[in-house]
Motif scaffolding. Structure first.
Motif, PDB file in Angstrom:
ATOM      1  N   GLY A   7      21.113  -9.991 -25.181  1.00 37.98           N
ATOM      2  CA  GLY A   7      22.454 -10.166 -25.708  1.00 37.98           C
ATOM      3  C   GLY A   7      22.617 -11.276 -26.721  1.00 37.98           C
ATOM      4  N   ASN A   8      21.526 -11.824 -27.236  1.00 38.84           N
ATOM      5  CA  ASN A   8      21.631 -12.885 -28.242  1.00 38.84           C
ATOM      6  C   ASN A   8      21.933 -12.354 -29.637  1.00 38.84           C
ATOM      7  N   ILE A   9      21.565 -11.114 -29.892  1.00 43.27           N
ATOM      8  CA  ILE A   9      21.753 -10.535 -31.227  1.00 43.27           C
ATOM      9  C   ILE A   9      22.627  -9.288 -31.127  1.00 43.27           C
ATOM     10  N   PHE A  10      23.633  -9.241 -31.976  1.00 41.47           N
ATOM     11  CA  PHE A  10      24.502  -8.080 -32.119  1.00 41.47           C
ATOM     12  C   PHE A  10      24.164  -7.428 -33.450  1.00 41.47           C
ATOM     13  N   LEU A  70      27.698  -1.491 -16.470  1.00 36.52           N
ATOM     14  CA  LEU A  70      27.048  -1.804 -15.196  1.00 36.52           C
ATOM     15  C   LEU A  70      27.840  -2.857 -14.424  1.00 36.52           C
ATOM     16  N   ASP A  71      27.635  -2.883 -13.106  1.00 33.85           N
ATOM     17  CA  ASP A  71      28.234  -3.947 -12.307  1.00 33.85           C
ATOM     18  C   ASP A  71      27.283  -5.146 -12.264  1.00 33.85           C
ATOM     19  N   LYS A  72      27.589  -6.149 -11.439  1.00 32.49           N
ATOM     20  CA  LYS A  72      26.768  -7.369 -11.403  1.00 32.49           C
ATOM     21  C   LYS A  72      25.383  -7.133 -10.817  1.00 32.49           C
ATOM     22  N   GLN A  73      25.208  -6.020 -10.097  1.00 28.24           N
ATOM     23  CA  GLN A  73      23.893  -5.667  -9.548  1.00 28.24           C
ATOM     24  C   GLN A  73      23.125  -4.722 -10.479  1.00 28.24           C
ATOM     25  N   LEU A 114      22.750  -8.304 -38.634  1.00 34.62           N
ATOM     26  CA  LEU A 114      22.389  -8.938 -37.365  1.00 34.62           C
ATOM     27  C   LEU A 114      23.226 -10.196 -37.226  1.00 34.62           C
ATOM     28  N   ARG A 115      23.823 -10.376 -36.065  1.00 33.92           N
ATOM     29  CA  ARG A 115      24.727 -11.505 -35.842  1.00 33.92           C
ATOM     30  C   ARG A 115      24.334 -12.218 -34.555  1.00 33.92           C
ATOM     31  N   ASN A 116      24.354 -13.550 -34.588  1.00 38.89           N
ATOM     32  CA  ASN A 116      24.111 -14.333 -33.383  1.00 38.89           C
ATOM     33  C   ASN A 116      25.292 -14.121 -32.437  1.00 38.89           C
ATOM     34  N   ALA A 117      25.012 -13.587 -31.245  1.00 36.91           N
ATOM     35  CA  ALA A 117      26.090 -13.248 -30.314  1.00 36.91           C
ATOM     36  C   ALA A 117      26.001 -14.032 -29.019  1.00 36.91           C
ATOM     37  N   SER A 118      25.298 -15.130 -29.022  1.00 35.40           N
ATOM     38  CA  SER A 118      25.072 -15.857 -27.765  1.00 35.40           C
ATOM     39  C   SER A 118      26.340 -16.495 -27.205  1.00 35.40           C
ATOM     40  N   GLU A 119      27.272 -16.920 -28.061  1.00 39.46           N
ATOM     41  CA  GLU A 119      28.476 -17.605 -27.576  1.00 39.46           C
ATOM     42  C   GLU A 119      29.737 -16.751 -27.640  1.00 39.46           C
ATOM     43  N   HIS A 127      27.708  -5.945 -23.571  1.00 45.81           N
ATOM     44  CA  HIS A 127      26.776  -7.063 -23.574  1.00 45.81           C
ATOM     45  C   HIS A 127      25.951  -7.022 -22.296  1.00 45.81           C
ATOM     46  N   PRO A 128      24.616  -7.117 -22.388  1.00 43.81           N
ATOM     47  CA  PRO A 128      23.764  -6.951 -21.197  1.00 43.81           C
ATOM     48  C   PRO A 128      23.858  -8.081 -20.178  1.00 43.81           C
ATOM     49  N   VAL A 129      24.391  -9.230 -20.558  1.00 40.20           N
ATOM     50  CA  VAL A 129      24.496 -10.369 -19.630  1.00 40.20           C
ATOM     51  C   VAL A 129      25.931 -10.557 -19.148  1.00 40.20           C
ATOM     52  N   HIS A 130      26.877 -10.611 -20.074  1.00 38.71           N
ATOM     53  CA  HIS A 130      28.257 -10.956 -19.740  1.00 38.71           C
ATOM     54  C   HIS A 130      29.117  -9.762 -19.338  1.00 38.71           C
ATOM     55  N   GLY A 131      28.726  -8.546 -19.721  1.00 36.03           N
ATOM     56  CA  GLY A 131      29.544  -7.374 -19.407  1.00 36.03           C
ATOM     57  C   GLY A 131      30.740  -7.207 -20.318  1.00 36.03           C
TER      58      GLY A 131
END
Length: 198
Positions: A144-147, A41-44, A172-177, A99-103
């Motif tokens: 997007g916090n969990i992968f 997806l794009d930023k919109q 399950l992995r913490n993917a926030s950073e 990733h749903p937030v960062h792309g």
């Protein structure tokens, strides 16, 4: 939007708004059999393109309406052994998730590794240690916090390599950073690594 990967390396793109209809057909930018396809997806939050993975350890990033087709659309190698002292082993890309937030994106493969990528900066963010079985699927939760990724036999080497004694796992992995995009400034070391990967 829906993207369908077909036989003979074809791709069919459908628009799903109002009355769903075929938008266009294109030939794959990859030379080998498709293994997975995922829309980004794009930023919109509108579908703007897709990533296509193949059995040859390669991913293609394709925009539906690229501003500059020769620069925007590209392929990159992944899920390969380094091959510095001998022949290079090449593994299938089993799944791609954005990733749903960062792309940024994750790829998982028959080599038993996952890798995180920044498609806009065209750099690798991280590669995992190798598991004793292929990684067959992956996904992010809604923010997007969990992968999540699964480890099991993917039949890439045929039935003779199937071992019923090996257990299947979901991790399950913490993917926030780890999936934050790289800053626009690249270090000299990152540029050299990027050139070597190509």
């Amino acid at each position: 939007m829906a993207v369908v990967a077909t036989a003979e390396r074809g791709l069919v793109i459908y628009q799903l708004e109002n009355q769903p209809s075929e938008y266009k057909r294109i030939d794959s930018p990859l030379k080998h059999q498709h293994r997975c396809v995922t829309i980004f997806l794009d930023k919109q939050s509108k579908p703007t393109g897709f990533a296509l993975g193949s059995i040859e350890g390669r991913v293609a990033i394709q925009y539906i309406q690229p501003a500059n087709p020769t620069k925007d659309n590209f392929t990159f190698k992944c899920h390969r052994s380094n091959g510095q002292t001998g022949p290079q082993d090449i593994y299938a890309v089993n799944q791609i998730a954005f990733h749903p937030v960062h792309g940024t994106l994750a790829t998982v493969g028959s080599d038993g590794r996952f890798s995180f990528w920044d498609k806009d900066a065209r750099t690798k963010l991280k590669t995992s240690d190798v598991l004793d079985q292929p990684i067959t699927a992956c996904s992010f939760n809604h923010n997007g916090n969990i992968f999540a990724y699964s480890s099991s036999y993917d039949w890439s080497k045929g039935h003779e390599y199937y071992n019923p004694q090996k257990k299947n796992y979901i991790f399950l992995r913490n993917a926030s950073e780890e999936l934050k995009p790289r800053s626009k400034k690249r270090t000299q070391e990152e540029i050299i690594c990027r050139i070597l990967e190509l």
